[in-house]
Motif scaffolding. Sequence first.
Motif, PDB file in Angstrom:
ATOM      1  N   ASP A 142      -4.669  -9.100  -1.045  1.00  0.00           N
ATOM      2  CA  ASP A 142      -4.539 -10.588  -1.119  1.00  0.00           C
ATOM      3  C   ASP A 142      -5.340 -11.423   0.154  1.00  0.00           C
ATOM      4  O   ASP A 142      -5.445 -10.694   1.174  1.00  0.00           O
ATOM      5  CB  ASP A 142      -3.046 -11.354  -0.995  1.00  0.00           C
ATOM      6  CG  ASP A 142      -2.342 -10.832  -2.485  1.00  0.00           C
ATOM      7  OD1 ASP A 142      -3.046 -10.727  -3.323  1.00  0.00           O
ATOM      8  OD2 ASP A 142      -1.169 -10.857  -2.334  1.00  0.00           O
ATOM      9  N   ARG A 178       2.625 -10.452  -8.186  1.00  0.00           N
ATOM     10  CA  ARG A 178       2.961  -9.529  -7.079  1.00  0.00           C
ATOM     11  C   ARG A 178       3.610  -8.225  -7.840  1.00  0.00           C
ATOM     12  O   ARG A 178       2.994  -7.066  -7.252  1.00  0.00           O
ATOM     13  CB  ARG A 178       4.040 -10.175  -6.182  1.00  0.00           C
ATOM     14  CG  ARG A 178       4.626  -9.144  -5.211  1.00  0.00           C
ATOM     15  CD  ARG A 178       5.446  -9.992  -4.312  1.00  0.00           C
ATOM     16  NE  ARG A 178       4.850 -11.129  -3.621  1.00  0.00           N
ATOM     17  CZ  ARG A 178       5.478 -11.880  -2.943  1.00  0.00           C
ATOM     18  NH1 ARG A 178       6.637 -12.112  -2.891  1.00  0.00           N
ATOM     19  NH2 ARG A 178       4.915 -12.710  -1.961  1.00  0.00           N
ATOM     20  N   ARG A 212      -4.394 -14.950  -4.398  1.00  0.00           N
ATOM     21  CA  ARG A 212      -3.235 -15.111  -5.333  1.00  0.00           C
ATOM     22  C   ARG A 212      -2.488 -16.374  -5.374  1.00  0.00           C
ATOM     23  O   ARG A 212      -1.788 -16.700  -6.583  1.00  0.00           O
ATOM     24  CB  ARG A 212      -2.103 -13.970  -4.902  1.00  0.00           C
ATOM     25  CG  ARG A 212      -0.898 -13.959  -5.919  1.00  0.00           C
ATOM     26  CD  ARG A 212       0.008 -12.727  -5.762  1.00  0.00           C
ATOM     27  NE  ARG A 212       0.090 -12.277  -4.049  1.00  0.00           N
ATOM     28  CZ  ARG A 212       1.367 -12.374  -3.709  1.00  0.00           C
ATOM     29  NH1 ARG A 212       2.264 -12.890  -4.125  1.00  0.00           N
ATOM     30  NH2 ARG A 212       1.306 -11.697  -2.668  1.00  0.00           N
TER      31      ARG A 212
END
Length: 149
Positions: free
Chosen positions: A26, A10, A108
């Motif tokens: 994402d 992140r 992710r």
Amino acid sequence: MVWLSKQFVRWLNWIAPFVRRSRVEDISTEELRGLLERDDESFVLVDVRSQSERYVSQIPGAISIDEFWSQRDELKNRTVIASCTVGGRSLLFAQRCLHNGIQARNYRPGILGWCEAGGELVNPQGQTTRRVHTHNKLLRAPDGYESVP
């Protein structure tokens, strides 16, 4: 360790513009699952993990980086969804795709997030498996899956 890895990914995406890279959108597990279930041809799932990791298992329908680059012309109008173990290597690949004019998103949660959600994995022969390569000894597969470091 998975939580820390996800936070690092992140952070990498957040600082991307400051180091002349693109931020990457994402994609959630639910959204990816829906695309796979619909057999949606608007995307291609690229597993950026090493051959030895993919040899243990992968998300059904994923192709390798080498397969992607060899089929780039046929796949150029599809959105790349990059995936790895927890999202770091896939973020870097998605950034590379964006730099080359290819639409890309990052899965992710990675294969470990897929497993946390109870997702199916397949081995290279296409058979269902519960084994997952965890990339290193610090990461572990969720309950119900076998970690292969």
